[in-house]
Scaffold this motif. Structure first.
Motif, PDB file in Angstrom:
ATOM      1  N   LEU A 268       0.829  -1.205   0.000  1.00 26.21           N
ATOM      2  CA  LEU A 268       0.000   0.000   0.000  1.00 26.21           C
ATOM      3  C   LEU A 268       0.866   1.259   0.000  1.00 26.21           C
ATOM      4  CD1 LEU A 268      -2.810   1.214   0.110  1.00 26.21           C
ATOM      5  CD2 LEU A 268      -2.719   1.071   2.607  1.00 26.21           C
ATOM      6  N   GLU A 269       1.946   1.236   0.735  1.00 33.12           N
ATOM      7  CA  GLU A 269       2.850   2.381   0.761  1.00 33.12           C
ATOM      8  C   GLU A 269       3.461   2.621  -0.615  1.00 33.12           C
ATOM      9  OE1 GLU A 269       7.250   3.295   2.636  1.00 33.12           O
ATOM     10  OE2 GLU A 269       5.745   2.367   3.952  1.00 33.12           O
ATOM     11  N   LEU A 270       3.812   1.545  -1.296  1.00 32.80           N
ATOM     12  CA  LEU A 270       4.396   1.640  -2.634  1.00 32.80           C
ATOM     13  C   LEU A 270       3.401   2.237  -3.618  1.00 32.80           C
ATOM     14  CD1 LEU A 270       7.095   0.844  -3.999  1.00 32.80           C
ATOM     15  CD2 LEU A 270       6.018  -1.312  -4.654  1.00 32.80           C
ATOM     16  N   VAL A 271       2.142   1.827  -3.501  1.00 36.81           N
ATOM     17  CA  VAL A 271       1.105   2.348  -4.402  1.00 36.81           C
ATOM     18  C   VAL A 271       0.813   3.816  -4.104  1.00 36.81           C
ATOM     19  CG1 VAL A 271      -1.327   2.147  -5.055  1.00 36.81           C
ATOM     20  CG2 VAL A 271       0.058   0.089  -4.779  1.00 36.81           C
ATOM     21  N   LEU A 272       0.724   4.173  -2.821  1.00 38.62           N
ATOM     22  CA  LEU A 272       0.416   5.556  -2.457  1.00 38.62           C
ATOM     23  C   LEU A 272       1.519   6.519  -2.873  1.00 38.62           C
ATOM     24  CD1 LEU A 272      -1.217   5.106   1.075  1.00 38.62           C
ATOM     25  CD2 LEU A 272      -2.333   5.467  -1.136  1.00 38.62           C
ATOM     26  N   LEU A 273       2.746   6.029  -2.939  1.00 39.63           N
ATOM     27  CA  LEU A 273       3.849   6.875  -3.402  1.00 39.63           C
ATOM     28  C   LEU A 273       3.706   7.206  -4.886  1.00 39.63           C
ATOM     29  CD1 LEU A 273       6.959   5.297  -1.595  1.00 39.63           C
ATOM     30  CD2 LEU A 273       5.921   7.530  -1.153  1.00 39.63           C
ATOM     31  N   ARG A 274       3.147   6.278  -5.644  1.00 37.39           N
ATOM     32  CA  ARG A 274       2.975   6.478  -7.086  1.00 37.39           C
ATOM     33  C   ARG A 274       1.645   7.139  -7.444  1.00 37.39           C
ATOM     34  NH1 ARG A 274       5.980   3.208 -10.684  1.00 37.39           N
ATOM     35  NH2 ARG A 274       7.823   2.364  -9.672  1.00 37.39           N
ATOM     36  N   LEU A 275       0.680   7.121  -6.537  1.00 38.05           N
ATOM     37  CA  LEU A 275      -0.670   7.588  -6.839  1.00 38.05           C
ATOM     38  C   LEU A 275      -0.735   9.061  -7.242  1.00 38.05           C
ATOM     39  CD1 LEU A 275      -3.636   6.834  -7.010  1.00 38.05           C
ATOM     40  CD2 LEU A 275      -3.860   7.352  -4.571  1.00 38.05           C
ATOM     41  N   PRO A 276      -0.022   9.998  -6.558  1.00 37.79           N
ATOM     42  CA  PRO A 276      -0.116  11.413  -6.967  1.00 37.79           C
ATOM     43  C   PRO A 276       0.256  11.658  -8.424  1.00 37.79           C
ATOM     44  CG  PRO A 276       0.922  11.234  -4.807  1.00 37.79           C
ATOM     45  CD  PRO A 276       0.791   9.844  -5.336  1.00 37.79           C
ATOM     46  N   ALA A 277       1.248  10.935  -8.941  1.00 44.09           N
ATOM     47  CA  ALA A 277       1.644  11.122 -10.339  1.00 44.09           C
ATOM     48  C   ALA A 277       0.510  10.726 -11.275  1.00 44.09           C
ATOM     49  CB  ALA A 277       2.896  10.302 -10.639  1.00 44.09           C
ATOM     50  N   SER A 278      -0.177   9.620 -10.985  1.00 47.00           N
ATOM     51  CA  SER A 278      -1.285   9.172 -11.828  1.00 47.00           C
ATOM     52  C   SER A 278      -2.483  10.117 -11.734  1.00 47.00           C
ATOM     53  CB  SER A 278      -1.706   7.754 -11.440  1.00 47.00           C
ATOM     54  OG  SER A 278      -0.711   6.823 -11.762  1.00 47.00           O
ATOM     55  N   LEU A 279      -2.794  10.567 -10.526  1.00 46.67           N
ATOM     56  CA  LEU A 279      -3.936  11.464 -10.348  1.00 46.67           C
ATOM     57  C   LEU A 279      -3.689  12.810 -11.028  1.00 46.67           C
ATOM     58  CD1 LEU A 279      -4.983  10.811  -6.634  1.00 46.67           C
ATOM     59  CD2 LEU A 279      -6.052   9.965  -8.722  1.00 46.67           C
ATOM     60  N   SER A 280      -2.479  13.323 -10.926  1.00 46.92           N
ATOM     61  CA  SER A 280      -2.184  14.601 -11.573  1.00 46.92           C
ATOM     62  C   SER A 280      -2.270  14.481 -13.089  1.00 46.92           C
ATOM     63  CB  SER A 280      -0.798  15.095 -11.150  1.00 46.92           C
ATOM     64  OG  SER A 280       0.217  14.203 -11.579  1.00 46.92           O
ATOM     65  N   LEU A 281      -1.768  13.387 -13.642  1.00 47.90           N
ATOM     66  CA  LEU A 281      -1.856  13.177 -15.087  1.00 47.90           C
ATOM     67  C   LEU A 281      -3.310  13.033 -15.529  1.00 47.90           C
ATOM     68  CD1 LEU A 281      -0.562  12.675 -17.837  1.00 47.90           C
ATOM     69  CD2 LEU A 281      -0.339  10.256 -17.213  1.00 47.90           C
ATOM     70  N   ALA A 282      -4.101  12.265 -14.771  1.00 47.09           N
ATOM     71  CA  ALA A 282      -5.520  12.085 -15.111  1.00 47.09           C
ATOM     72  C   ALA A 282      -6.277  13.405 -15.011  1.00 47.09           C
ATOM     73  CB  ALA A 282      -6.142  11.045 -14.189  1.00 47.09           C
ATOM     74  N   ALA A 283      -5.952  14.225 -14.001  1.00 46.23           N
ATOM     75  CA  ALA A 283      -6.629  15.510 -13.835  1.00 46.23           C
ATOM     76  C   ALA A 283      -6.325  16.455 -14.992  1.00 46.23           C
ATOM     77  CB  ALA A 283      -6.218  16.144 -12.508  1.00 46.23           C
ATOM     78  N   VAL A 284      -5.053  16.534 -15.382  1.00 42.84           N
ATOM     79  CA  VAL A 284      -4.674  17.389 -16.510  1.00 42.84           C
ATOM     80  C   VAL A 284      -5.352  16.908 -17.789  1.00 42.84           C
ATOM     81  CG1 VAL A 284      -2.750  18.123 -17.975  1.00 42.84           C
ATOM     82  CG2 VAL A 284      -2.487  18.092 -15.489  1.00 42.84           C
ATOM     83  N   ALA A 285      -5.334  15.614 -18.026  1.00 44.42           N
ATOM     84  CA  ALA A 285      -5.963  15.062 -19.226  1.00 44.42           C
ATOM     85  C   ALA A 285      -7.463  15.310 -19.228  1.00 44.42           C
ATOM     86  CB  ALA A 285      -5.670  13.569 -19.325  1.00 44.42           C
ATOM     87  N   LEU A 286      -8.103  15.182 -18.068  1.00 44.48           N
ATOM     88  CA  LEU A 286      -9.551  15.362 -17.994  1.00 44.48           C
ATOM     89  C   LEU A 286      -9.940  16.819 -18.227  1.00 44.48           C
ATOM     90  CD1 LEU A 286     -12.137  13.774 -17.487  1.00 44.48           C
ATOM     91  CD2 LEU A 286     -11.953  14.361 -15.066  1.00 44.48           C
ATOM     92  N   VAL A 287      -9.203  17.751 -17.624  1.00 39.48           N
ATOM     93  CA  VAL A 287      -9.487  19.174 -17.844  1.00 39.48           C
ATOM     94  C   VAL A 287      -9.306  19.530 -19.317  1.00 39.48           C
ATOM     95  CG1 VAL A 287      -8.686  21.517 -17.352  1.00 39.48           C
ATOM     96  CG2 VAL A 287      -8.930  19.871 -15.496  1.00 39.48           C
ATOM     97  N   PHE A 288      -8.237  19.026 -19.909  1.00 42.92           N
ATOM     98  CA  PHE A 288      -7.971  19.281 -21.327  1.00 42.92           C
ATOM     99  C   PHE A 288      -9.097  18.740 -22.209  1.00 42.92           C
ATOM    100  CE2 PHE A 288      -6.333  17.011 -25.111  1.00 42.92           C
ATOM    101  CZ  PHE A 288      -6.071  18.097 -25.926  1.00 42.92           C
ATOM    102  N   THR A 289      -9.506  17.503 -21.968  1.00 45.50           N
ATOM    103  CA  THR A 289     -10.501  16.875 -22.831  1.00 45.50           C
ATOM    104  C   THR A 289     -11.890  17.475 -22.639  1.00 45.50           C
ATOM    105  OG1 THR A 289     -10.799  15.126 -21.183  1.00 45.50           O
ATOM    106  CG2 THR A 289      -9.274  14.696 -22.973  1.00 45.50           C
ATOM    107  N   VAL A 290     -12.248  17.802 -21.400  1.00 41.20           N
ATOM    108  CA  VAL A 290     -13.567  18.387 -21.160  1.00 41.20           C
ATOM    109  C   VAL A 290     -13.661  19.764 -21.805  1.00 41.20           C
ATOM    110  CG1 VAL A 290     -15.070  19.343 -19.386  1.00 41.20           C
ATOM    111  CG2 VAL A 290     -14.066  17.087 -19.068  1.00 41.20           C
ATOM    112  N   THR A 291     -12.620  20.590 -21.639  1.00 43.88           N
ATOM    113  CA  THR A 291     -12.639  21.936 -22.207  1.00 43.88           C
ATOM    114  C   THR A 291     -12.705  21.893 -23.731  1.00 43.88           C
ATOM    115  OG1 THR A 291     -11.330  22.746 -20.341  1.00 43.88           O
ATOM    116  CG2 THR A 291     -11.437  24.142 -22.294  1.00 43.88           C
ATOM    117  N   ILE A 292     -11.789  21.143 -24.350  1.00 45.08           N
ATOM    118  CA  ILE A 292     -11.754  21.077 -25.814  1.00 45.08           C
ATOM    119  C   ILE A 292     -12.973  20.328 -26.351  1.00 45.08           C
ATOM    120  CG2 ILE A 292     -10.415  20.324 -27.809  1.00 45.08           C
ATOM    121  CD1 ILE A 292      -9.152  22.569 -26.189  1.00 45.08           C
TER     122      ILE A 292
END
Length: 307
Positions: free
Chosen positions: A88-112
């Motif tokens: 769980l610690e290993l996954v939580l260390l990697r989770l912010p990178a995935s969430l930030s990428l998904a958030a940027v992609a989602l904002v980009f796709t929703v706007t465009i």
């Protein structure tokens, strides 16, 4: 409202339980991690000791109940390849990178996607409409791994505008976010276009024009507001596409997220990490859909009356 929330939470718990069982069984079908970790030169005693340490000497029902009981206390086991680090610690260390990428992609796709959908609907059968539909067709047809490689080759290798990999700066987000978001961009464009075409022919739009409202107010305030309801309905699905699609995209761009972690763990048959990654992704998917259900109730008055 409270009844709706309780029902959704109950469904989420059942889905998590079933998913934990499916992932547990599937991870056991990928091969023997003992043989992979020890290699060909290991003795039978070494194999027996590691099998016991990993709990693989127990029956599958006992292994699953042990896993489920530990998971309820936050213990998902330890990685067998990352120096016995808690999974769980290993996954939580990697989770912010995935969430930030998904958030940027989602904002980009929703706007465009909203912009493309609105322009395609108000300029039906024009060049803009044809271009928007072409983008939607390509977005839902092109594989993510192929698109990522092509974008990397053009914008990173040939033009040198963007990096091929890395994490931290805004430049690192451009290619992965574009690759990850193209499928969702196509879906949003088609949803908004079809909803806008239906809304523009409705009676309340005709009434708004009779009242003398400007065309911009009619389109962006009245028609678009009602056309966004289908988009909100599918936002949980869009978010899930971002997270699950990250497995391929993060591998192509060497993005240090949970998608790449899942890929590496599958190759090394690291059962605890694979199970933890999938359960975390499933939890995010369920929470996103629960949030969308509640948001839908707030947006659509008919849902408030039913709930």
């Amino acid at each position: 409202m409270l009844k709706l929330i309780a029902t959704r939470i109950g469904e989420a718990l059942i889905a998590l339980l079933l998913m934990s069982l499916v992932i547990f069984l599937l991870s056991r079908l990928t091969g023997d991690p003992v043989a992979l970790l020890l290699g060909d030169g290991a003795t039978e005693a070494d194999k027996a000791k590691l099998t016991q340490d990993l709990g693989l000497d127990q029956s599958l029902p006992i292994q699953y109940l042990t896993f489920l009981g530990n998971a309820l206390t936050g213990d998902f086991g330890r990685s067998v390849t990352a120096g016995s680090q808690p999974a769980l610690e290993l996954v939580l260390l990697r989770l912010p990178a995935s969430l930030s990428l998904a958030a940027v992609a989602l904002v980009f796709t929703v706007t465009i996607g909203i912009l493309f959908g609105v322009l395609a609907s108000i300029r039906r059968n024009s060049v803009v409409d044809i271009a928007a539909r072409l983008v939607a067709l390509i977005g839902q047809s092109v594989p993510s791994f192929w698109l990522g490689i092509v974008l990397m080759y053009v914008f990173a290798v040939q033009l040198g505008w963007l990096p091929t990999s890395g994490y931290g700066q805004w430049q690192h987000y451009v290619l992965p976010a574009a690759t990850l978001g193209l499928f969702t961009l196509a879906a949003i464009t088609r949803l908004v276009r079809s909803s806008m075409l239906e809304a523009m022919g409705s009676e309340y739009i005709k009434l708004a024009r009779i009242k003398g409202l400007s065309e911009a107010a009619v389109i962006w305030k009245h028609a678009l507001a009602n056309s966004l309801i289908p988009v909100i309905t599918f936002m949980g699905t869009f978010f899930a596409v971002m997270i699950t699609g990250a497995v391929i995209v993060e591998t192509v761009f060497s993005w240090p997220g949970i998608g790449r972690l899942a890929y590496e763990s599958i190759l090394s048959r690291d059962f605890p990490v694979v199970q933890t990654v999938v359960l975390v992704i499933t939890s995010l998917f369920i929470l996103a859909n629960l949030a969308v259900d509640l948001l839908y109730v707030l947006v659509d008055p008919r849902m408030r009356i039913r709930s």
